[in-house]
Structures are given as C-alpha cells and as structure tokens.
Design an enzyme around this catalytic site. Sequence first.
Site, PDB file in Angstrom:
ATOM      1  N   ASN A 189      46.206  49.653  41.907  1.00 25.36           N
ATOM      2  CA  ASN A 189      44.549  50.020  42.246  1.00 25.36           C
ATOM      3  C   ASN A 189      44.092  50.782  43.772  1.00 25.36           C
ATOM      4  O   ASN A 189      44.925  51.036  43.783  1.00 25.36           O
ATOM      5  CB  ASN A 189      43.909  48.447  42.580  1.00 25.36           C
ATOM      6  N   PHE A 226      40.573  36.732  50.687  1.00 27.25           N
ATOM      7  CA  PHE A 226      39.060  37.424  50.301  1.00 27.25           C
ATOM      8  C   PHE A 226      38.936  37.453  48.467  1.00 27.25           C
ATOM      9  O   PHE A 226      40.108  37.308  47.923  1.00 27.25           O
ATOM     10  CB  PHE A 226      40.218  38.916  49.900  1.00 27.25           C
TER      11      PHE A 226
HETATM   12  O1  PMT Z   1      43.008  47.897  51.506  1.00 23.80           O
HETATM   13  P1  PMT Z   1      41.938  48.316  52.178  1.00 23.80           P
HETATM   14  O2  PMT Z   1      41.562  49.556  51.055  1.00 23.80           O
HETATM   15  O3  PMT Z   1      41.137  48.406  52.909  1.00 23.80           O
HETATM   16  O4  PMT Z   1      40.913  46.999  51.137  1.00 23.80           O
HETATM   17  C1  PMT Z   1      40.355  46.431  50.906  1.00 23.80           C
HETATM   18  C2  PMT Z   1      40.273  45.218  49.861  1.00 23.80           C
HETATM   19  C3  PMT Z   1      38.617  45.819  49.324  1.00 23.80           C
HETATM   20  C4  PMT Z   1      41.233  45.319  49.613  1.00 23.80           C
HETATM   21  C5  PMT Z   1      39.391  44.078  50.996  1.00 23.80           C
HETATM   22  O5  PMT Z   1      38.758  44.087  51.900  1.00 23.80           O
HETATM   23  C6  PMT Z   1      40.175  42.524  49.058  1.00 23.80           C
HETATM   24  O6  PMT Z   1      38.780  43.213  49.399  1.00 23.80           O
HETATM   25  N1  PMT Z   1      41.134  42.496  49.215  1.00 23.80           N
HETATM   26  C7  PMT Z   1      41.595  41.395  48.498  1.00 23.80           C
HETATM   27  C8  PMT Z   1      41.646  41.751  46.450  1.00 23.80           C
HETATM   28  C9  PMT Z   1      41.718  41.068  45.633  1.00 23.80           C
HETATM   29  O7  PMT Z   1      42.095  41.315  45.036  1.00 23.80           O
HETATM   30  O8  PMT Z   1      40.511  40.178  45.177  1.00 23.80           O
HETATM   31  P2  PMT Z   1      40.657  39.015  44.449  1.00 23.80           P
HETATM   32  O9  PMT Z   1      39.434  38.689  44.082  1.00 23.80           O
HETATM   33  O10 PMT Z   1      41.399  39.552  43.224  1.00 23.80           O
HETATM   34  O11 PMT Z   1      42.002  38.368  44.819  1.00 23.80           O
HETATM   35  C10 PMT Z   1      41.158  36.438  45.283  1.00 23.80           C
HETATM   36  C11 PMT Z   1      41.782  36.435  46.274  1.00 23.80           C
HETATM   37  O12 PMT Z   1      43.448  36.078  45.806  1.00 23.80           O
HETATM   38  C12 PMT Z   1      42.791  37.824  47.537  1.00 23.80           C
HETATM   39  O13 PMT Z   1      42.604  36.953  48.862  1.00 23.80           O
HETATM   40  C13 PMT Z   1      44.196  38.469  46.755  1.00 23.80           C
HETATM   41  O14 PMT Z   1      44.773  38.660  47.571  1.00 23.80           O
HETATM   42  C14 PMT Z   1      44.705  36.992  45.901  1.00 23.80           C
HETATM   43  N2  PMT Z   1      45.528  37.227  44.938  1.00 23.80           N
HETATM   44  C15 PMT Z   1      44.937  37.342  43.539  1.00 23.80           C
HETATM   45  C16 PMT Z   1      45.904  38.086  43.313  1.00 23.80           C
HETATM   46  C17 PMT Z   1      47.479  37.733  42.453  1.00 23.80           C
HETATM   47  N3  PMT Z   1      47.725  37.656  41.494  1.00 23.80           N
HETATM   48  N4  PMT Z   1      47.184  36.645  42.604  1.00 23.80           N
HETATM   49  C18 PMT Z   1      46.820  36.531  44.633  1.00 23.80           C
HETATM   50  O15 PMT Z   1      47.321  36.197  45.770  1.00 23.80           O
END
Ligand code: PMT
Length: 403
Positions: free
Chosen positions: A210, A328
């Site tokens: 991504n 996040f």
């Molecule tokens: O890296 P940059 O270019 O600065 O961009 C910043 C960002 C957009 C990546 C950051 O601000 C952000 O939003 N990070 C989380 C992105 C994400 O994967 O969001 P999500 O809504 O899919 O996941 C929710 C949470 O679960 C996140 O804390 C993620 O780290 C976690 N997760 C998600 C999927 C997974 N399989 N395991 C996880 O732990």
Amino acid sequence: MDRKVNIVVGVCGGIAAYKTVEVVSRLKKTGYNVHVIMTRNAQEFITPLTFQTISSNKVDTDMFERPDVWDVHHISLAQKADLVLVAPATANIIGKIATGIADDLLSTVIMATKSKVVFVPAMNTAMFENSIVQENISRLQKAGYCFIEPDIGLMACGTAGKGRFPEPKDIVEYIKSVLISNNKDFDGKRVLISAGPTREMIDPVRFLSNRSSGKMGYAIAQAAYYRGADVRLVTGPVADHISKQISSDINVINVTTATEMNTVMLSEYHNCDIVIMAAAVADYMPKCFSNMKIKKNEEELSFKLVRTPDIAKNLGEIKSYNKLHIGFAAETENLIENSLNKIGKKKLDFIVANDITQKGAGFEVDTNIIKIIKPNKEIIEYPILSKKEAANAILDEVSKLIK
Ligand code: PMT
C-alpha cells in the site's frame, strides 16, 4: 506561555546562514523571544541587521562590547537561554566545543549555559563524514548535546550528499519537541510503535502493498524519543530518506510482511508500556507463494488471497490492564462509525482516525488531518498539522492516560 521562552540562536560561518533567517522568523512567530549571536565568519555571509530586523532584538557579535546596562554578557545570555540553537553549526564550532575551546561570544555562551544546546550541522559531505568531525559529534552527543541530522541533497558547493541544512520548519518542530521534552513526560516509558507498509509476496519479484511511506509512524517514534521514551520501532519497508531521519538511539526492527510484523510486535509487547500502531498492515496476502517468477502465459491470472494476522486485535487479546493501546484508522467513508468499531474489536484506548480522501491527510504527504476518537465516543478534532505536530498531539493525549 506565562513567560516568554528565550532561544539563543548561534549563527556560524556557512552559506546556510541565510536559511537561519527563516528559522529565526518561524521561532519568533511561534512566540519565542529570539536572541541571535553571530560569529565573525557568519557576518561574511549575512549582516547582523537582517537578524536584528527579523528577531526584533539586538544581535550580539562581540565578546568585549561595552553594554548599555552592565552585565557579564556571555553569562547573562547563557543563563537567560531556555535553549541554544547553533545553526548552521560548522565543523569549527563543533570541534571547538568538543575540545573545550571558548574563544568568542558564541563558544563561551555554549560552554556557560546549562540549557539544552542543539546543533544543526551543515557542511560539505566529505567534511561532515570526516572521522574527526564524526568523533566530535559523538563526543558531544555523549555529553548530552543534541544534533539535528543534516539532509541529503545537492549543496551550494555543487556536490550532492549528506550535509544540507534541514528545512527551517523541521528545525522549528524539533525545537518545539525539545522544549516540550524538557518536561520528559515519557521518561521511563517504553513505547512500541509500528510504522510503514507491509509487503505480501506473490513471487520472488512481485508483492501486494500500500501507499504508506512510514512518515506518520516515524514522526511518532521521534517525538516520543524527544519526550523521554525508550522507543522500539517495528517498521515495514520505507525509503532511505525516511529511515535516516530518526535518532540512532531509537531501536528499529525491520520487517517485510504482516506475518513478520505480527511475530515481532507480539514478542516485543511484553517489554512495553504503550503500543502505537500507525503501520498500514496489509489485510490480505496471497494464499500461495510461487518460488518461481510467474510467467505471463495466460490472458488472465487469478490467485487466492487469505487474511493476514490482525496484529492490533491479537495484542488486544493479551492486553494487560496497565498498558495503553493506540490504533489508527485509515478510512474513506463512515470515519467515526468504522473507527469506533475498531476501538471495540481491537481493545484500543483511543484511535487516531484519518479520512484519507481529504487533501493533506493520510498516506505519503507530510501533513495529516486527524481525529482522536475515544471509547466513550469523545472526539477531538485537529486542523491540518504537519505529521510531527500530529505526532505530538497524539502523544499529548497518550500522556494524559499514562498511569
Ligand atoms: O505512512 P504514511 O504515509 O505517513 O501514512 C500514514 C497512515 C495513513 C498509514 C497512518 O496515518 C494510518 O492511518 N495508519 C493505519 C493504516 C491502516 O492500516 O488502518 P486500518 O484502518 O486498516 O487498521 C486499523 C488499525 O489496525 C491500525 O492501527 C493498523 O495498524 C492495525 N492493523 C490493521 C490490519 C492488520 N492486519 N493488523 C493491524 O494491526
């Protein structure tokens, strides 16, 4: 601010001295009282009048000038300073302080102050990489002096490499963090941070990933470090210029896939007090990895994807009562509702939601537009911030929850 914060800016003789004008201007606009000291060589590049006009304070250049009001000037400046910034810091000033030489106003103030001193080295790459300069820097770092790493790029001398003066806005952000970190509200706290993307391999040459650059997670790591935390950063693959921007004291563990990130986060979890998950972890990975490069024989190609481990959920399942979990949410729709679901599912103390459809928010950019959403549905909204400012805003909220 009850009392104005006094920043003494020492300007040395380097072409980047003209960029320090913008640093002084930004410091002033932030509300700090700025006193500039120029070395004799600095005045070959720029005049004291420029700094005087920008700082609205008299510029000091001479150790033995007769003052209007009697004081021992280098001592009064040294005592008055809440922080001394040396920018640009030449090999000469670094060498002088490292070897205890105080032979002009700036070096005397640096020697006499008890406040934090921050050097911003800016010089030709060969000079910066010279082992004597590097030894002097390490010696000063061991003695508690701070350094902002120079940028990599084209320099005034026509060569490209490490040694460029960093962006003035980044220097000011650093200063703000150092001043905040005078409180050291994360002192003694172990913070585990995930950052960047993961890569899910399809075959030896292709992967699913991504757009995460790592900027947000790295900014949090650096800010937490400035605020006294013992930081462990688990990061997916990011560009060199991102990975090189953080302090060498931050413990970095590089991973590639979600499965690897999951293993490392689980094993590091027991040694942390706070976990902040800014990584954009892939939700799916190819079911099978092809050991050989897949040939383009067919018009269409399909392969099965399976779920990756949900790291935040896994950590939530083993959550100890005395640890804080911050997640996040990168969303394109239903920001609040989806974020609240994630808080529940992943047992988060709060979530940092970014609507990635907004200009200036989310992936790759240097800024973010965040909302901190709490389990009780309280929402704190922020304007567009640099990722460094956003990192400090997030840490301010974490700090309020520290037990
Ligand atoms: O890296 P940059 O270019 O600065 O961009 C910043 C960002 C957009 C990546 C950051 O601000 C952000 O939003 N990070 C989380 C992105 C994400 O994967 O969001 P999500 O809504 O899919 O996941 C929710 C949470 O679960 C996140 O804390 C993620 O780290 C976690 N997760 C998600 C999927 C997974 N399989 N395991 C996880 O732990």
